[in-house]
Design an enzyme around this catalytic site. Structure first.
Site, short mmCIF file in Angstrom:
data_model
loop_
_atom_site.label_atom_id
_atom_site.label_comp_id
_atom_site.label_asym_id
_atom_site.label_seq_id
_atom_site.Cartn_x
_atom_site.Cartn_y
_atom_site.Cartn_z
N PRO A 1 22.38 -0.55 -13.29
CG PRO A 1 20.29 -0.42 -14.26
CD PRO A 1 21.26 -1.40 -13.70
CD GLU A 2 25.84 0.78 -8.57
OE1 GLU A 2 26.29 1.62 -7.76
OE2 GLU A 2 26.25 -0.41 -8.61
CE LYS B 1 20.82 2.43 -6.45
NZ LYS B 1 20.88 1.03 -5.98
CG ASN C 1 26.03 -5.15 -4.87
OD1 ASN C 1 26.32 -4.94 -3.70
ND2 ASN C 1 26.19 -6.32 -5.43
NE ARG D 1 19.96 -6.12 -4.59
CZ ARG D 1 18.78 -6.63 -4.27
NH1 ARG D 1 18.71 -7.85 -3.74
NH2 ARG D 1 17.67 -5.93 -4.45
#
Length: 268
Positions: free
Chosen positions: A2-3, A51, A166, A251
């Site tokens: 999810p972004e 987000k 990311n 990340r």
């Protein structure tokens, strides 16, 4: 993953299903808010902020169900009485109307806050890439306030600009030809990079397949997840490292060492 584009679509779908409708069931499965029940209340609207998802219930002085998908979360909309596609034990929030049910599964963050508390909850975020208040000049100001910070960290910081995760962080650096460890001050055309971030999320916000290559049916990403297949442009082995401000925020970081040569001032 999810972004900002995923959350924008979720907000649109939730708003279509819930806005202007009276709740016939409200089940919030988080201990702190388990007794909260908005049954009989009307959903005003649902909006995305970076987000974050804000489901506004009641009038202007009402309440907001504030959620964040984190890594695993998602919202589903079902016709009333339809079988869920996820196990019930993973549901964290259930909102039903006479026509449909909105179910939030594995939400990484879920709170109920007064409407007046929204600014305190999300006011720290930078300009939203997909929001009505998008301001590239403010984004540049925030980024340049930390000139020595690696651009790969600065882009992921939601206090600078809200919505990049990311995948977009890695793909954006690749498309700009910038090594992700390059200090912000060393990025040659930072305004173009910010404009490109906006362009990428706008292009993907209304489609379920996220693509930065322009190809929706084949290879959709240039470097992300390609450590075993090589850079889509030149074939060079994609480097996979980890980057974060601390050990808890590491990340995966993908980049092509040929297309994104290290800057002399890059921070190791």
């Amino acid at each position: 993953m999810p972004e900002g584009d995923t959350v924008w679509r979720a907000a649109r779908e939730l708003n279509t299903a819930l806005a202007g409708r009276t709740l016939t069931r409200c089940d919030i499965r988080v201990p702190r808010f388990a007794t909260v029940d908005f049954t009989g209340e009307t959903v005003q609207n649902v909006v995305a902020r970076g987000k974050h998802l804000l489901i506004r219930v009641g009038g202007d002085d009402g309440w907001t169900i504030h959620s964040h998908l984190k890594m695993e979360g998602l919202w589903h909309i079902y016709p009333k009485g339809a079988k869920w596609r996820r196990p019930a034990f993973k549901a964290r929030c259930i909102l039903e109307t006479p026509e449909s049910a909105a179910v939030g599964f594995e939400l990484g963050f879920l709170k109920v806050i007064p409407r007046s508390g929204e600014d305190e909850a999300v006011g720290y975020l930078g300009p939203d890439l997909l929001g009505p208040g998008w301001d590239p000049d403010e984004v540049l100001r925030r980024l340049l306030a930390q000139p020595d910070r690696p651009i790969g960290l600065a882009l992921l910081d939601q206090r600078n600009l809200a919505g990049i995760g990311n995948v977009y962080r890695c793909e954006l650096c690749f498309l700009a030809g910038v090594h992700p460890l390059t200090p912000v001050a060393g990025v040659k055309d930072l305004p173009r990079m910010v404009a490109l971030a906006k362009k990428l999320l706008e292009a993907n916000k209304a489609r379920s397949t996220r693509a930065t290559t322009g190809n929706l049916r084949g290879d959709t990403l240039w470097v992300y997840g390609r450590e075993h297949r090589g850079c889509l442009r030149c074939g060079t082995r994609v480097t996979l490292e980890q980057l974060g401000d601390n050990a808890l925020e590491l990340r995966d970081l993908y980049y092509c060492p040929y297309c994104q040569p290290a800057s002399p001032t890059a921070t190791p």
